[in-house]
Design a protein around this motif. Structure first.
Motif, PDB file in Angstrom:
ATOM      1  N   PRO A 151       0.833  -1.215   0.000  1.00  0.00           N
ATOM      2  CA  PRO A 151       0.000   0.000   0.000  1.00  0.00           C
ATOM      3  C   PRO A 151       0.864   1.260   0.000  1.00  0.00           C
ATOM      4  CG  PRO A 151      -0.042  -1.089   2.146  1.00  0.00           C
ATOM      5  CD  PRO A 151       0.702  -1.994   1.222  1.00  0.00           C
ATOM      6  N   GLU A 152       0.275   2.293  -0.545  1.00  0.00           N
ATOM      7  CA  GLU A 152       0.980   3.564  -0.639  1.00  0.00           C
ATOM      8  C   GLU A 152       1.323   4.107   0.751  1.00  0.00           C
ATOM      9  OE1 GLU A 152       0.630   7.272  -3.627  1.00  0.00           O
ATOM     10  OE2 GLU A 152       0.123   5.209  -4.043  1.00  0.00           O
ATOM     11  N   GLY A 153       2.512   4.645   0.875  1.00  0.00           N
ATOM     12  CA  GLY A 153       2.891   5.292   2.131  1.00  0.00           C
ATOM     13  C   GLY A 153       3.258   4.330   3.242  1.00  0.00           C
ATOM     14  N   LEU A 154       3.506   3.066   2.904  1.00  0.00           N
ATOM     15  CA  LEU A 154       3.829   2.083   3.942  1.00  0.00           C
ATOM     16  C   LEU A 154       5.228   2.347   4.507  1.00  0.00           C
ATOM     17  CD1 LEU A 154       2.569  -0.655   5.111  1.00  0.00           C
ATOM     18  CD2 LEU A 154       4.276  -1.767   3.676  1.00  0.00           C
ATOM     19  N   GLN A 155       5.284   2.510   5.811  1.00  0.00           N
ATOM     20  CA  GLN A 155       6.573   2.694   6.487  1.00  0.00           C
ATOM     21  C   GLN A 155       6.975   1.375   7.131  1.00  0.00           C
ATOM     22  OE1 GLN A 155       8.339   5.677   6.664  1.00  0.00           O
ATOM     23  NE2 GLN A 155       6.816   6.368   5.175  1.00  0.00           N
ATOM     24  N   PRO A 156       8.191   0.888   6.845  1.00  0.00           N
ATOM     25  CA  PRO A 156       8.585  -0.378   7.449  1.00  0.00           C
ATOM     26  C   PRO A 156       8.803  -0.248   8.958  1.00  0.00           C
ATOM     27  CG  PRO A 156      10.393   0.557   6.183  1.00  0.00           C
ATOM     28  CD  PRO A 156       9.204   1.444   5.952  1.00  0.00           C
ATOM     29  N   LEU A 157       8.251  -1.192   9.715  1.00  0.00           N
ATOM     30  CA  LEU A 157       8.488  -1.232  11.155  1.00  0.00           C
ATOM     31  C   LEU A 157       9.462  -2.348  11.517  1.00  0.00           C
ATOM     32  CD1 LEU A 157       4.866  -0.843  12.608  1.00  0.00           C
ATOM     33  CD2 LEU A 157       6.626   0.910  12.396  1.00  0.00           C
ATOM     34  N   HIS A 158       9.398  -3.422  10.745  1.00  0.00           N
ATOM     35  CA  HIS A 158      10.172  -4.608  11.085  1.00  0.00           C
ATOM     36  C   HIS A 158      10.273  -5.459   9.836  1.00  0.00           C
ATOM     37  CE1 HIS A 158      11.463  -8.189  13.224  1.00  0.00           C
ATOM     38  NE2 HIS A 158      10.450  -8.858  12.724  1.00  0.00           N
ATOM     39  N   ALA A 159      11.478  -5.873   9.467  1.00  0.00           N
ATOM     40  CA  ALA A 159      11.620  -6.660   8.235  1.00  0.00           C
ATOM     41  C   ALA A 159      12.561  -7.830   8.442  1.00  0.00           C
ATOM     42  CB  ALA A 159      12.120  -5.776   7.093  1.00  0.00           C
ATOM     43  N   GLU A 160      12.030  -9.012   8.291  1.00  0.00           N
ATOM     44  CA  GLU A 160      12.883 -10.208   8.315  1.00  0.00           C
ATOM     45  C   GLU A 160      13.189 -10.690   6.896  1.00  0.00           C
ATOM     46  OE1 GLU A 160      11.018 -11.682  12.567  1.00  0.00           O
ATOM     47  OE2 GLU A 160      10.623 -12.869  10.788  1.00  0.00           O
ATOM     48  N   VAL A 161      12.359 -10.279   5.940  1.00  0.00           N
ATOM     49  CA  VAL A 161      12.617 -10.593   4.540  1.00  0.00           C
ATOM     50  C   VAL A 161      12.960  -9.274   3.862  1.00  0.00           C
ATOM     51  CG1 VAL A 161      11.692 -11.591   2.421  1.00  0.00           C
ATOM     52  CG2 VAL A 161      10.954 -12.479   4.637  1.00  0.00           C
ATOM     53  N   ARG A 162      14.187  -9.161   3.377  1.00  0.00           N
ATOM     54  CA  ARG A 162      14.660  -7.855   2.912  1.00  0.00           C
ATOM     55  C   ARG A 162      14.907  -7.801   1.414  1.00  0.00           C
ATOM     56  NH1 ARG A 162      17.095  -4.897   7.417  1.00  0.00           N
ATOM     57  NH2 ARG A 162      16.409  -5.937   9.316  1.00  0.00           N
ATOM     58  N   SER A 163      14.199  -8.625   0.674  1.00  0.00           N
ATOM     59  CA  SER A 163      14.312  -8.573  -0.776  1.00  0.00           C
ATOM     60  C   SER A 163      13.033  -9.138  -1.364  1.00  0.00           C
ATOM     61  CB  SER A 163      15.514  -9.389  -1.247  1.00  0.00           C
ATOM     62  OG  SER A 163      15.524  -9.467  -2.658  1.00  0.00           O
ATOM     63  N   THR A 164      12.784  -8.839  -2.626  1.00  0.00           N
ATOM     64  CA  THR A 164      11.617  -9.427  -3.278  1.00  0.00           C
ATOM     65  C   THR A 164      12.047 -10.417  -4.358  1.00  0.00           C
ATOM     66  OG1 THR A 164      11.534  -7.570  -4.795  1.00  0.00           O
ATOM     67  CG2 THR A 164      10.113  -7.447  -2.861  1.00  0.00           C
ATOM     68  N   THR A 165      13.345 -10.696  -4.442  1.00  0.00           N
ATOM     69  CA  THR A 165      13.836 -11.607  -5.472  1.00  0.00           C
ATOM     70  C   THR A 165      14.382 -12.875  -4.841  1.00  0.00           C
ATOM     71  OG1 THR A 165      14.470  -9.707  -6.809  1.00  0.00           O
ATOM     72  CG2 THR A 165      15.394 -11.824  -7.451  1.00  0.00           C
ATOM     73  N   TRP A 166      13.948 -13.997  -5.366  1.00  0.00           N
ATOM     74  CA  TRP A 166      14.490 -15.295  -4.947  1.00  0.00           C
ATOM     75  C   TRP A 166      15.320 -15.840  -6.098  1.00  0.00           C
ATOM     76  CZ3 TRP A 166      13.257 -16.612  -0.011  1.00  0.00           C
ATOM     77  CH2 TRP A 166      12.117 -16.008   0.551  1.00  0.00           C
ATOM     78  N   ARG A 167      16.477 -16.428  -5.775  1.00  0.00           N
ATOM     79  CA  ARG A 167      17.273 -16.988  -6.860  1.00  0.00           C
ATOM     80  C   ARG A 167      18.154 -18.126  -6.340  1.00  0.00           C
ATOM     81  NH1 ARG A 167      20.485 -12.925  -8.293  1.00  0.00           N
ATOM     82  NH2 ARG A 167      18.895 -11.943  -9.589  1.00  0.00           N
ATOM     83  N   ARG A 168      18.210 -19.184  -7.121  1.00  0.00           N
ATOM     84  CA  ARG A 168      19.103 -20.297  -6.795  1.00  0.00           C
ATOM     85  C   ARG A 168      19.287 -21.108  -8.065  1.00  0.00           C
ATOM     86  NH1 ARG A 168      18.454 -23.771  -1.208  1.00  0.00           N
ATOM     87  NH2 ARG A 168      20.295 -25.067  -1.445  1.00  0.00           N
ATOM     88  N   SER A 169      20.471 -21.632  -8.262  1.00  0.00           N
ATOM     89  CA  SER A 169      20.657 -22.424  -9.474  1.00  0.00           C
ATOM     90  C   SER A 169      21.375 -23.723  -9.155  1.00  0.00           C
ATOM     91  CB  SER A 169      21.397 -21.632 -10.543  1.00  0.00           C
ATOM     92  OG  SER A 169      22.734 -21.453 -10.172  1.00  0.00           O
ATOM     93  N   PHE A 170      21.142 -24.682  -9.991  1.00  0.00           N
ATOM     94  CA  PHE A 170      21.683 -26.030  -9.801  1.00  0.00           C
ATOM     95  C   PHE A 170      22.253 -26.515 -11.123  1.00  0.00           C
ATOM     96  CE2 PHE A 170      18.091 -25.380  -7.007  1.00  0.00           C
ATOM     97  CZ  PHE A 170      18.593 -25.748  -5.775  1.00  0.00           C
ATOM     98  N   ALA A 171      23.315 -27.293 -11.028  1.00  0.00           N
ATOM     99  CA  ALA A 171      23.834 -27.938 -12.226  1.00  0.00           C
ATOM    100  C   ALA A 171      23.214 -29.326 -12.335  1.00  0.00           C
ATOM    101  CB  ALA A 171      25.352 -28.032 -12.159  1.00  0.00           C
ATOM    102  N   LEU A 172      22.880 -29.688 -13.546  1.00  0.00           N
ATOM    103  CA  LEU A 172      22.234 -30.976 -13.775  1.00  0.00           C
ATOM    104  C   LEU A 172      23.261 -31.955 -14.321  1.00  0.00           C
ATOM    105  CD1 LEU A 172      19.068 -29.617 -15.585  1.00  0.00           C
ATOM    106  CD2 LEU A 172      19.324 -30.175 -13.163  1.00  0.00           C
ATOM    107  N   SER A 173      23.112 -33.207 -13.964  1.00  0.00           N
ATOM    108  CA  SER A 173      24.030 -34.183 -14.527  1.00  0.00           C
ATOM    109  C   SER A 173      23.390 -34.861 -15.735  1.00  0.00           C
ATOM    110  CB  SER A 173      24.463 -35.195 -13.468  1.00  0.00           C
ATOM    111  OG  SER A 173      23.355 -35.805 -12.883  1.00  0.00           O
ATOM    112  N   GLY A 174      24.203 -35.524 -16.502  1.00  0.00           N
ATOM    113  CA  GLY A 174      23.857 -35.957 -17.859  1.00  0.00           C
ATOM    114  C   GLY A 174      22.692 -36.903 -17.980  1.00  0.00           C
ATOM    115  N   GLU A 175      22.412 -37.675 -16.925  1.00  0.00           N
ATOM    116  CA  GLU A 175      21.359 -38.674 -17.104  1.00  0.00           C
ATOM    117  C   GLU A 175      19.972 -38.079 -16.908  1.00  0.00           C
ATOM    118  OE1 GLU A 175      23.021 -38.216 -14.475  1.00  0.00           O
ATOM    119  OE2 GLU A 175      22.003 -38.902 -12.668  1.00  0.00           O
TER     120      GLU A 175
END
Lengths: 127, 146
Positions: free
Chosen positions: A68-92
């Motif tokens: 919402p507009e004008g939201l002031q943060p009071l407390h933040a345990e999650v400090r990003s809106t982006t999730w990212r993780r990568s994995f390598a796959l094996s041949g089979e």
């Protein structure tokens, strides 16, 4: 069996965008392939970016919070809106056969094994 | 540095994560010293923000059955409970199990001007969003001098 199925590695460009969060995952294997379950709270199907090639699986999601507009943060345990993780796959593993489902912020990915490497049950006949 | 999921190695990044959490525990936390302040890394993570007329609480709890959240508010203390069933374990080789499973309950102290009678809750894409209206600010009253 000590074969390595999926390998995690730093995502391309990870250093440049260090604010991405690392989703918690579960990874298991059964006879058909590998299943990966990732917590991506806030991510709608439109905000999910899955990239797969022969060797790498990249999971990236942008949470859509519609703050919402004008939201002031009071407390933040999650400090990003982006999730990212990568994995390598094996041949089979067969990246063309990946199935993905995203519901209530949980991604379920199934990566099948190539047909020729699935275990076959061998009947033992008693003669 | 590579982490092989299938043999449980831990990467340098995990170490950074752990250090970050410890730093957060040492220096972070809100409100400082509050008896219900909670600890970093508790599940589910919660963000709280306020506008002039409401307090917004965002609970990062993906994969839950929305009808089974248990949310109560007593004066300005909000309590949130829920349960997520574990994945079946049979006939599978597990390489990573980082996701929360089972029951949780967390309580947070909200600003004192929230109105416990006016709370709305919605669940979307794995985030429980609670909106608690604030009471109209008590305006200073001008006292005319005769």
């Amino acid at each position: 069996m000590s074969e390595r199925k999926t390998t995690e590695k730093a995502a391309p460009g990870a250093a440049a965008s260090e604010t991405a969060l690392r989703p918690n995952v579960e990874v298991y294997e059964d006879a058909d392939g590998i299943t990966l379950i990732a917590d991506l709270p806030g991510v709608a199907p439109g905000g999910l970016n899955l990239q797969v090639d022969k060797e790498t699986l990249l999971i990236e999601g942008n949470a859509d919070l519609a703050l919402p507009e004008g939201l002031q943060p009071l407390h933040a345990e999650v400090r990003s809106t982006t999730w990212r993780r990568s994995f390598a796959l094996s041949g089979e593993l067969d990246p063309d056969g990946i199935e993905a489902r995203l519901k209530d912020g949980v991604l379920r990915l199934h990566i099948p094994k190539r047909a020729e490497v699935r275990p076959r049950r061998i009947e033992v006949r008693v003669t | 540095m590579f982490t092989y999921l299938t043999n449980g190695e831990r990467s340098l990044f995990d170490e950074f994560d752990r250090l970050q959490r410890e730093m957060d525990q040492l220096f972070g936390g809100w409100p400082r010293g509050a008896i219900r302040g909670g600890r970093a890394g508790a599940f589910p993570p919660i963000n709280i923000g306020a506008t002039d007329d409401a307090v917004h609480v965002y609970v990062y709890a993906p994969g839950f059955d929305a009808s089974r959240f248990d949310v109560t508010i007593q004066q300005n203390v909000l309590s949130i409970g829920g349960s997520r069933a574990p994945e079946p374990r049979e006939k599978r080789t597990w390489y990573l199990r980082e996701r929360f499973e089972g029951d949780f309950r967390r309580a947070v102290t909200l600003p004192e001007d929230v109105d416990p009678e006016r709370v709305e809750a919605s669940y979307r894409n794995g985030i429980l969003h609670l909106v608690i209206k604030r009471r109209a600010a008590v305006r200073p009253r001008q006292i005319p001098i005769a």
